[in-house]
Scaffold this active site. Structure first.
Site, PDB file in Angstrom:
ATOM      1  N   SER A   7       0.843  -1.200   0.000  1.00 32.10           N
ATOM      2  CA  SER A   7       0.000   0.000   0.000  1.00 32.10           C
ATOM      3  C   SER A   7       0.874   1.244   0.000  1.00 32.10           C
ATOM      4  O   SER A   7       1.640   1.478   0.947  1.00 32.10           O
ATOM      5  CB  SER A   7      -0.902   0.020   1.230  1.00 32.10           C
ATOM      6  OG  SER A   7      -1.447   1.330   1.364  1.00 32.10           O
ATOM      7  N   MET A  36      -8.972   7.995   0.358  1.00 35.24           N
ATOM      8  CA  MET A  36      -9.836   8.361   1.496  1.00 35.24           C
ATOM      9  C   MET A  36     -10.324   9.791   1.322  1.00 35.24           C
ATOM     10  O   MET A  36      -9.572  10.660   0.890  1.00 35.24           O
ATOM     11  CB  MET A  36      -9.041   8.253   2.804  1.00 35.24           C
ATOM     12  CG  MET A  36      -8.404   6.890   3.015  1.00 35.24           C
ATOM     13  SD  MET A  36      -7.662   6.789   4.648  1.00 35.24           S
ATOM     14  CE  MET A  36      -6.819   5.202   4.539  1.00 35.24           C
ATOM     15  N   HIS A  65      -8.432   1.213  -3.858  1.00 29.24           N
ATOM     16  CA  HIS A  65      -9.393   0.934  -2.779  1.00 29.24           C
ATOM     17  C   HIS A  65     -10.075   2.250  -2.419  1.00 29.24           C
ATOM     18  O   HIS A  65      -9.470   3.111  -1.795  1.00 29.24           O
ATOM     19  CB  HIS A  65      -8.599   0.333  -1.604  1.00 29.24           C
ATOM     20  CG  HIS A  65      -9.383   0.131  -0.357  1.00 29.24           C
ATOM     21  ND1 HIS A  65      -8.773  -0.127   0.862  1.00 29.24           N
ATOM     22  CD2 HIS A  65     -10.720   0.126  -0.103  1.00 29.24           C
ATOM     23  CE1 HIS A  65      -9.697  -0.271   1.793  1.00 29.24           C
ATOM     24  NE2 HIS A  65     -10.884  -0.122   1.248  1.00 29.24           N
ATOM     25  N   MET A  67     -12.205   4.416  -0.340  1.00 35.72           N
ATOM     26  CA  MET A  67     -12.858   4.591   0.966  1.00 35.72           C
ATOM     27  C   MET A  67     -13.509   5.961   0.928  1.00 35.72           C
ATOM     28  O   MET A  67     -13.057   6.924   1.580  1.00 35.72           O
ATOM     29  CB  MET A  67     -11.811   4.484   2.086  1.00 35.72           C
ATOM     30  CG  MET A  67     -11.330   3.055   2.302  1.00 35.72           C
ATOM     31  SD  MET A  67      -9.768   2.973   3.193  1.00 35.72           S
ATOM     32  CE  MET A  67      -8.629   3.206   1.835  1.00 35.72           C
ATOM     33  N   GLY A 141      -9.090   3.718   7.457  1.00 32.59           N
ATOM     34  CA  GLY A 141      -8.804   5.111   7.780  1.00 32.59           C
ATOM     35  C   GLY A 141      -7.322   5.400   7.968  1.00 32.59           C
ATOM     36  O   GLY A 141      -6.858   6.469   7.616  1.00 32.59           O
ATOM     37  N   PHE A 142      -6.599   4.410   8.472  1.00 30.90           N
ATOM     38  CA  PHE A 142      -5.191   4.656   8.779  1.00 30.90           C
ATOM     39  C   PHE A 142      -4.352   3.408   8.551  1.00 30.90           C
ATOM     40  O   PHE A 142      -4.842   2.292   8.768  1.00 30.90           O
ATOM     41  CB  PHE A 142      -5.038   5.090  10.242  1.00 30.90           C
ATOM     42  CG  PHE A 142      -5.854   6.307  10.570  1.00 30.90           C
ATOM     43  CD1 PHE A 142      -5.378   7.581  10.291  1.00 30.90           C
ATOM     44  CD2 PHE A 142      -7.131   6.173  11.113  1.00 30.90           C
ATOM     45  CE1 PHE A 142      -6.157   8.706  10.556  1.00 30.90           C
ATOM     46  CE2 PHE A 142      -7.912   7.290  11.384  1.00 30.90           C
ATOM     47  CZ  PHE A 142      -7.423   8.557  11.104  1.00 30.90           C
ATOM     48  N   GLY A 144      -0.983   1.144   9.718  1.00 26.71           N
ATOM     49  CA  GLY A 144      -0.306   0.881  10.988  1.00 26.71           C
ATOM     50  C   GLY A 144      -1.200   0.412  12.118  1.00 26.71           C
ATOM     51  O   GLY A 144      -0.789   0.447  13.280  1.00 26.71           O
ATOM     52  N   ASP A 174      -6.829  -6.712   3.964  1.00 29.94           N
ATOM     53  CA  ASP A 174      -6.225  -5.384   4.080  1.00 29.94           C
ATOM     54  C   ASP A 174      -6.269  -4.873   5.515  1.00 29.94           C
ATOM     55  O   ASP A 174      -7.352  -4.677   6.069  1.00 29.94           O
ATOM     56  CB  ASP A 174      -6.984  -4.424   3.152  1.00 29.94           C
ATOM     57  CG  ASP A 174      -6.389  -3.029   3.129  1.00 29.94           C
ATOM     58  OD1 ASP A 174      -5.316  -2.813   3.706  1.00 29.94           O
ATOM     59  OD2 ASP A 174      -7.022  -2.146   2.501  1.00 29.94           O
ATOM     60  N   GLY A 175      -5.084  -4.646   6.073  1.00 31.01           N
ATOM     61  CA  GLY A 175      -4.995  -4.035   7.397  1.00 31.01           C
ATOM     62  C   GLY A 175      -4.229  -4.893   8.382  1.00 31.01           C
ATOM     63  O   GLY A 175      -4.632  -6.008   8.681  1.00 31.01           O
ATOM     64  N   GLY A 176      -3.095  -4.386   8.851  1.00 26.85           N
ATOM     65  CA  GLY A 176      -2.333  -5.100   9.874  1.00 26.85           C
ATOM     66  C   GLY A 176      -1.680  -6.376   9.385  1.00 26.85           C
ATOM     67  O   GLY A 176      -1.362  -7.250  10.193  1.00 26.85           O
ATOM     68  N   GLY A 196       0.989  -2.164   4.128  1.00 27.01           N
ATOM     69  CA  GLY A 196       1.483  -0.787   4.068  1.00 27.01           C
ATOM     70  C   GLY A 196       2.730  -0.642   4.901  1.00 27.01           C
ATOM     71  O   GLY A 196       3.855  -0.653   4.390  1.00 27.01           O
ATOM     72  N   SER A 197       2.552  -0.558   6.219  1.00 22.78           N
ATOM     73  CA  SER A 197       3.706  -0.382   7.111  1.00 22.78           C
ATOM     74  C   SER A 197       4.706  -1.517   6.978  1.00 22.78           C
ATOM     75  O   SER A 197       5.911  -1.289   7.070  1.00 22.78           O
ATOM     76  CB  SER A 197       3.269  -0.320   8.576  1.00 22.78           C
ATOM     77  OG  SER A 197       1.948   0.074   8.697  1.00 22.78           O
TER      78      SER A 197
END
Ligand code: DX5
Ligand code: ZN
Length: 227
Positions: A7, A36, A65, A67, A141-142, A144, A174-176, A196-197
Site C-alpha cells: 500500500s 480516502m 481501494h 474509501m 482510515g489509517f 499501521g 487489508d490491514g495489519g 502498508g507499514s
C-alpha cells in the site's frame, strides 16, 4: 500463490516512483492505492491525479481501494487515471450492481470491500459478478493498525463459500498484515495481501517486500488477471 499488494499509503509520497520500483524489485506485481475522502473515513489521502502520476511511474497493476462516500462518482475518473482494479465499500454503495457495472464499463477489475463488522452474507447475490472481495482486517482510515484476529476465520469461511459455488473470486485482505500473519492468511485462502507499514514502514521496501513474497510462496489463490 497469493500476491503481495504494497500500500503506497505508507510510502514516501515525495518519492512515489522510487518506492514503487523498490516494491517491484522485491517481487511485488501490484500496488494498493488507498483513497480516502475525510467523510466515509476520518482521513484524507490521494485522488486520481496522484494515481495518474503513479501510473506513469510504474507498470505495476494498480489496485485502487475507494474509501469514499458516493464511490460511483469516482470509478470512471480512477479508471481514466490508470487504475487496473477498483473496489468500493458495500457500506458506501447504495446500488452495488450499478457500481460493479460502472467498473465493467470502465474496463477495470471489480471488487467489493467489507468492513470488519460487516458479515459476508451481504455478498450472496453479487459474488458471481465480482473479480475480488476485499476483507478489511482493521477499521479503514489509517495505516499501521493492529490486525483483527477474527478475520482469519472470515477468510476461511468466504473461501469455502466461493469454492462451494464454483467461483473464481479472489479474496484480498487489508490491514495489519505482517510477516507474522501473511502465511496463515494465504493458507486460509487469501489471494492478495495488502501491506502498508510492513513494506514501506522500515525504509527497506525492497527487502521487506521480498520477505513477505517469500512467506506466501506456494500458498493461497492467485488472481489470473494480475500480469
Ligand atoms: C486502511 C487502508 C490499508 C492500510 C494498510 O484504511 O485501507 O490499506 O493502508 O496499512 P497497514 O498494512 O499498515 O495496516
Ligand atoms: Zn486499503
Amino acid at each position: 500463490m497469493a500476491l503481495l499488494a504494497p500500500s503506497v499509503l505508507s510510502a514516501d509520497f515525495a518519492r512515489l516512483g522510487e518506492e514503487a520500483a523498490a516494491a517491484a524489485r522485491g517481487g511485488a506485481r501490484m500496488l494498493h492505492v488507498d483513497v480516502m475522502d475525510g467523510h466515509f473515513v476520518p482521513n484524507l489521502t490521494l485522488g486520481p491525479d496522484v494515481t495518474r502520476c503513479l501510473r506513469q511511474a510504474t507498470d505495476l497493476f494498480l489496485d485502487c481501494h475507494l474509501m469514499v462516500s458516493r464511490p460511483d462518482d469516482f470509478i470512471a475518473p480512477f479508471a481514466a487515471a490508470g487504475a487496473s482494479a477498483i473496489s468500493v465499500h458495500v457500506e458506501a454503495s447504495t446500488h452495488l450492481h450499478r457500481s460493479v457495472q460502472l467498473m465493467r464499463d470502465a474496463g477495470v477489475r471489480a471488487g467489493v470491500v467489507l468492513n470488519p463488522a460487516t458479515p459476508i452474507h451481504v455478498l450472496d447475490d453479487i459474488l458471481p459478478d465480482l473479480d475480488y472481495v476485499l476483507l478489511m482486517s482493521v477499521n479503514p482510515g489509517f495505516a499501521g493498525q493492529t490486525f483483527i484476529p477474527g478475520v482469519l476465520d472470515k477468510v476461511r469461511t468466504l473461501a469455502g463459500r466461493i469454492a462451494q459455488r464454483g467461483l473464481a473470486t479472489i479474496i484480498e485482505v487489508d490491514g495489519g498484515v505482517t510477516e507474522a500473519n501473511a502465511r496463515a492468511l494465504a493458507e486460509a485462502g487469501a489471494g492478495m495481501l495488502v501491506a502498508g507499514s510492513a513494506v514501506f514502514g522500515g525504509g527497506q521496501a525492497e527487502d521487506s517486500a521480498r520477505r513477505l513474497v517469500r512467506l506466501m510462496d506456494g500458498v493461497g489463490a492467485e488472481p489470473s488477471w494480475v500480469p
